[in-house]
Motif scaffolding. Structure first.
Motif, short mmCIF file in Angstrom:
data_model
loop_
_atom_site.label_atom_id
_atom_site.label_comp_id
_atom_site.label_asym_id
_atom_site.label_seq_id
_atom_site.Cartn_x
_atom_site.Cartn_y
_atom_site.Cartn_z
N UNK A 1 93.02 52.64 15.61
CA UNK A 1 94.00 53.11 14.63
C UNK A 1 95.18 53.78 15.33
N UNK A 2 96.39 53.36 14.96
CA UNK A 2 97.61 53.93 15.53
C UNK A 2 98.57 54.30 14.41
N UNK A 3 99.47 55.25 14.70
CA UNK A 3 100.51 55.61 13.75
C UNK A 3 99.95 56.08 12.42
N UNK B 1 95.97 58.28 9.96
CA UNK B 1 95.76 59.15 8.81
C UNK B 1 94.79 58.52 7.82
N UNK B 2 94.81 57.20 7.71
CA UNK B 2 93.88 56.53 6.80
C UNK B 2 92.44 56.63 7.32
N UNK B 3 92.28 56.50 8.62
CA UNK B 3 90.94 56.64 9.19
C UNK B 3 90.46 58.09 9.04
N UNK B 4 91.36 59.04 9.22
CA UNK B 4 91.02 60.44 9.00
C UNK B 4 90.60 60.66 7.55
N UNK B 5 91.34 60.06 6.61
CA UNK B 5 91.00 60.18 5.20
C UNK B 5 89.65 59.55 4.90
#
Length: 279
Positions: free
Chosen positions: A227-229, A233-237
């Motif tokens: 995951x980049x950029x 944040x989506x992976x964190x979510x």
């Protein structure tokens, strides 16, 4: 079964397919909560008001918008005003009895305000003050459950209710993916994060390298490495939703046919709770 669907706000995202899918799911008796972004609408409003948007990078490599007081006022106009109203209207046109809510309504999304954030500028870590953002610590799940029980489809937008040090409240920004994660966790609901890609790619430039399913900690490590950029944040979510109680999270293509149902049936990148370490 309850599904929380986050509809992205990027210019490349056409929400019509998702709205039709929400209508199909609710017709089948499923409960759906919609959470939405609105980055394009905010950028366009800022441009119209001759305000330059500012993006910052955290020490962890996550890129996000810096929201000062002036930008926050634009957020309040664009997100619950323009974007939320348009999506609720679109759902009503699909036969869905949608109700628009911001995070301040009924204390729906509440948590401490962050007035300063750690950022990286020119390779150096700095503290940037004047921020209007918050960390969601509480979701009024009862409000959402009451609406769902009465046949309504909640459609949720920032701002959230930021708690100041003195206990007072300020309307502040919160990332829409993480807002959706908080809602999904509070409702023990599956989460579908719709965006302008098919999911998370091992090679960000090659859609053929889609990571389809993440079921083990080793596969989760591969996901976080890829995951980049904004995808970080989506992976964190996804992790926050799973730790909060969501059974699964899917990052999927908002522009696919039947995007929500396709995601729930395995299209996109599906992350299962067992993939997280120590869960």
């Amino acid at each position: 079964m309850t599904t929380v669907v986050k509809i992205g706000g990027a210019k490349a995202v056409d929400p019509e397919g998702a709205l039709a899918d929400v209508a199909a799911l609710t017709e089948e008796g499923e409960d759906v909560v919609v959470v939405h972004g609105g980055s394009t609408a905010v950028d366009e409003a800022l441009e119209a008001m001759d305000i330059d948007p500012e993006y910052v990078e955290t020490p962890g490599g996550v890129v996000g918008r810096f929201t000062d007081e002036e930008t926050m006022d634009v957020f309040k106009m664009a997100m619950p005003g323009l974007v939320n109203t348009d999506l609720v209207t679109g759902l009503q046109n699909q036969g869905v009895d949608a109700v628009g809510l911001s995070g301040v309504d009924g204390g729906l999304l509440t948590g401490p305000r962050k007035s300063a954030v750690r950022v990286v500028e020119d390779g150096k870590k700095k503290i940037k003050r004047g921020d209007h953002s918050g960390t969601i610590e509480s979701v009024n799940a009862g409000l959402l459950e009451t609406l769902l029980e009465d046949g309504y489809t909640p459609t949720v937008s920032v701002p959230m209710l930021g708690v100041e040090d003195d206990g007072s409240y300020t309307a502040v920004n919160s990332d829409a993916d993480r807002s959706a994660a908080a809602v999904a966790g509070a409702l023990d609901a599956d989460l579908v994060l719709l965006t302008d890609t098919r999911g998370v790619y091992r090679d960000p430039e090659d859609p053929e390298t889609l990571i389809e399913r993440v079921t083990t900690p080793a596969e989760y490590d591969e996901l976080t490495d890829a995951a980049e950029g904004f995808m970080k944040r989506k992976v964190m979510a996804a992790e926050e939703a799973l730790r909060g109680g969501a059974p699964t999270v899917v990052v999927g293509d908002a522009n696919a046919d039947n995007p929500i149902r396709s995601a729930l049936e395995g299209a996109g990148t599906t992350v299962e709770r067992d993939a997280l370490p120590e869960v």
